[in-house]
Design a protein around this motif. Structure first.
Motif, mmCIF file in Angstrom:
data_model
loop_
_atom_site.group_PDB
_atom_site.id
_atom_site.type_symbol
_atom_site.label_atom_id
_atom_site.label_comp_id
_atom_site.label_asym_id
_atom_site.label_seq_id
_atom_site.Cartn_x
_atom_site.Cartn_y
_atom_site.Cartn_z
ATOM 1 N N ALA A 206 18.633 37.256 -40.703
ATOM 2 C CA ALA A 206 19.057 38.384 -39.873
ATOM 3 C C ALA A 206 20.100 37.905 -38.877
ATOM 4 O O ALA A 206 20.109 36.734 -38.468
ATOM 5 N N LEU A 207 20.957 38.828 -38.474
ATOM 6 C CA LEU A 207 22.033 38.569 -37.522
ATOM 7 C C LEU A 207 21.986 39.648 -36.452
ATOM 8 O O LEU A 207 21.865 40.839 -36.771
ATOM 9 N N ALA A 208 22.070 39.248 -35.186
ATOM 10 C CA ALA A 208 21.996 40.202 -34.076
ATOM 11 C C ALA A 208 23.084 39.910 -33.056
ATOM 12 O O ALA A 208 23.488 38.757 -32.865
ATOM 13 N N TRP A 209 23.559 40.959 -32.394
ATOM 14 C CA TRP A 209 24.481 40.797 -31.278
ATOM 15 C C TRP A 209 24.467 42.051 -30.426
ATOM 16 O O TRP A 209 24.135 43.133 -30.890
ATOM 17 N N ARG A 210 24.821 41.898 -29.169
ATOM 18 C CA ARG A 210 24.937 43.036 -28.270
ATOM 19 C C ARG A 210 26.390 43.474 -28.249
ATOM 20 O O ARG A 210 27.272 42.693 -27.876
ATOM 21 N N GLY A 211 26.653 44.692 -28.671
ATOM 22 C CA GLY A 211 28.033 45.170 -28.718
ATOM 23 C C GLY A 211 28.222 46.180 -29.823
ATOM 24 O O GLY A 211 27.266 46.686 -30.408
ATOM 25 N N THR A 212 29.467 46.465 -30.113
ATOM 26 C CA THR A 212 29.797 47.465 -31.123
ATOM 27 C C THR A 212 29.678 46.875 -32.531
ATOM 28 O O THR A 212 29.666 45.653 -32.700
ATOM 29 N N PRO A 213 29.583 47.723 -33.558
ATOM 30 C CA PRO A 213 29.494 47.215 -34.929
ATOM 31 C C PRO A 213 30.696 46.353 -35.300
ATOM 32 O O PRO A 213 31.817 46.581 -34.826
ATOM 33 N N ARG A 214 30.454 45.367 -36.139
ATOM 34 C CA ARG A 214 31.509 44.485 -36.641
ATOM 35 C C ARG A 214 31.353 44.288 -38.140
ATOM 36 O O ARG A 214 30.273 44.464 -38.692
ATOM 37 N N HIS A 215 32.450 43.907 -38.775
ATOM 38 C CA HIS A 215 32.453 43.612 -40.201
ATOM 39 C C HIS A 215 31.972 42.180 -40.389
ATOM 40 O O HIS A 215 32.503 41.246 -39.778
ATOM 41 N N PRO B 43 18.141 49.146 -26.364
ATOM 42 C CA PRO B 43 18.235 48.725 -27.768
ATOM 43 C C PRO B 43 19.398 49.367 -28.503
ATOM 44 O O PRO B 43 19.903 48.797 -29.481
ATOM 45 N N ALA B 44 19.861 50.524 -28.035
ATOM 46 C CA ALA B 44 20.992 51.193 -28.688
ATOM 47 C C ALA B 44 22.289 50.415 -28.514
ATOM 48 O O ALA B 44 23.258 50.656 -29.245
ATOM 49 N N ALA B 45 22.321 49.483 -27.557
ATOM 50 C CA ALA B 45 23.520 48.673 -27.324
ATOM 51 C C ALA B 45 23.590 47.483 -28.270
ATOM 52 O O ALA B 45 24.569 46.734 -28.244
ATOM 53 N N TRP B 46 22.576 47.332 -29.121
ATOM 54 C CA TRP B 46 22.480 46.163 -29.992
ATOM 55 C C TRP B 46 22.742 46.503 -31.447
ATOM 56 O O TRP B 46 22.492 47.618 -31.885
ATOM 57 N N GLN B 47 23.224 45.497 -32.173
ATOM 58 C CA GLN B 47 23.393 45.566 -33.621
ATOM 59 C C GLN B 47 22.453 44.545 -34.251
ATOM 60 O O GLN B 47 22.349 43.404 -33.773
ATOM 61 N N LEU B 48 21.767 44.946 -35.307
ATOM 62 C CA LEU B 48 20.843 44.065 -36.015
ATOM 63 C C LEU B 48 21.058 44.273 -37.504
ATOM 64 O O LEU B 48 20.972 45.400 -37.994
ATOM 65 N N ARG B 49 21.378 43.188 -38.214
ATOM 66 C CA ARG B 49 21.726 43.305 -39.622
ATOM 67 C C ARG B 49 20.892 42.356 -40.485
ATOM 68 O O ARG B 49 20.700 41.194 -40.157
ATOM 69 N N ARG B 50 20.443 42.877 -41.600
ATOM 70 C CA ARG B 50 19.813 42.079 -42.641
ATOM 71 C C ARG B 50 20.925 41.393 -43.429
ATOM 72 O O ARG B 50 21.924 42.011 -43.787
ATOM 73 N N LEU B 51 20.772 40.089 -43.720
ATOM 74 C CA LEU B 51 21.764 39.347 -44.486
ATOM 75 C C LEU B 51 21.210 39.052 -45.878
ATOM 76 O O LEU B 51 20.071 38.603 -46.020
ATOM 77 N N ASP B 52 22.024 39.265 -46.883
ATOM 78 C CA ASP B 52 21.632 38.995 -48.263
ATOM 79 C C ASP B 52 21.930 37.533 -48.582
ATOM 80 O O ASP B 52 23.077 37.162 -48.817
ATOM 81 N N VAL B 53 20.889 36.710 -48.552
ATOM 82 C CA VAL B 53 21.068 35.280 -48.817
ATOM 83 C C VAL B 53 20.247 34.841 -50.026
ATOM 84 O O VAL B 53 19.891 33.673 -50.158
ATOM 85 N N GLY B 54 19.942 35.778 -50.914
ATOM 86 C CA GLY B 54 19.224 35.454 -52.133
ATOM 87 C C GLY B 54 17.749 35.786 -52.045
ATOM 88 O O GLY B 54 17.201 36.048 -50.966
ATOM 89 N N ALA B 55 17.097 35.744 -53.200
ATOM 90 C CA ALA B 55 15.698 36.144 -53.280
ATOM 91 C C ALA B 55 14.749 35.130 -52.660
ATOM 92 O O ALA B 55 13.580 35.442 -52.417
ATOM 93 N N ASP B 56 15.240 33.915 -52.393
ATOM 94 C CA ASP B 56 14.353 32.865 -51.897
ATOM 95 C C ASP B 56 14.355 32.734 -50.390
ATOM 96 O O ASP B 56 13.753 31.806 -49.837
ATOM 97 N N ALA B 57 15.036 33.642 -49.680
ATOM 98 C CA ALA B 57 15.152 33.486 -48.234
ATOM 99 C C ALA B 57 15.337 34.834 -47.549
ATOM 100 O O ALA B 57 15.732 35.824 -48.176
ATOM 101 N N PHE B 58 15.062 34.840 -46.249
ATOM 102 C CA PHE B 58 15.300 36.006 -45.404
ATOM 103 C C PHE B 58 16.186 35.571 -44.255
ATOM 104 O O PHE B 58 16.063 34.457 -43.737
#
Length: 214
Positions: free
Chosen positions: A195-204, A178-193
């Motif tokens: 997430a974005l995931a990928w295996r690799g180093t952090p990205r902008h 799991p340490a090889a993975w990146q998992l990010r919460r995306l801010d898409v407004g109060a009406d939705a949830f």
């Protein structure tokens, strides 16, 4: 994460850099199918939408046909009339979007499909907080599974997600680190949830909202 509203894809003509992921928020009217997705991918590829060719992986994950080369990869998700598309280079992204809605069976679903620790944590929350937390754990799982190229049949209890005010983290993934993975919460407004995931180093992550072409 950088949020930019009201852009046309042509205004972001360059493909994502090696350290970037482009995430587009699109309007997907009822009955539009893959039309908005193909139009966006066509802009990146410099071809007409009708020339974009997609293939499906073993578990149904869509990808660009090899005729387009291997410079870009993408993933998309839609809920209601909204959609998110992640466009990347050299990694396989997974993205998921869920509109906010009440699930009377959220705890029951978690007890059946999530880890025992996650279900126990959800059980400590008040009802409104629980529904939001459930949707966040669900979108995070879906994002990881899409990045793996797998579906729900992989087993939702074979991965564990941690969520707090600082963000999301993949704590366990059967058969992988799991340490090889990146998992990010995306801010898409109060009406939705989302997430974005990928295996690799952090990205902008560059988050765009598609403007009305008219």
């Amino acid at each position: 994460m950088q949020a930019i509203d009201g852009f046309l894809p042509a205004k972001v003509a360059e493909p994502p850099r090696a350290d970037e992921i482009h995430v587009w928020r699109l309007h997907r009217p009822k009955g539009a199918g893959r039309g908005p997705l193909l139009a966006l991918l066509a802009t990146y590829l410099g071809i007409a939408p009708e020339a974009v060719r997609l293939v499906s992986g073993e578990h149904g994950r869509p990808a660009l046909d090899a005729i387009h080369g291997n410079a870009l990869d993408f993933n998309w998700s839609h809920s209601g009339e909204q959609a998110l598309v992640a466009v990347t280079r050299d990694i396989t992204p997974g993205i998921d979007l869920e509109l906010q809605r009440t699930r009377a069976s959220a705890l029951e679903i978690a007890q059946r499909f999530f880890t025992a620790e996650e279900a126990a944590w959800l059980g400590t929350l008040d009802e409104d907080t629980r529904h939001a937390a459930f949707l966040e754990l669900w979108t995070a799982r879906e994002a990881v599974l899409k990045a793996l190229g797998r579906g729900l049949a992989f087993g939702l209890d074979r991965l564990s997600i941690h969520s707090d005010t600082s963000g999301l983290a993949l704590r366990r993934l059967d058969g992988d680190d799991p340490a090889a993975w990146q998992l990010r919460r995306l801010d898409v407004g109060a009406d939705a949830f989302a997430a974005l995931a990928w295996r690799g180093t952090p990205r902008h992550i560059r988050l765009f909202t598609l403007a009305d072409a008219a």
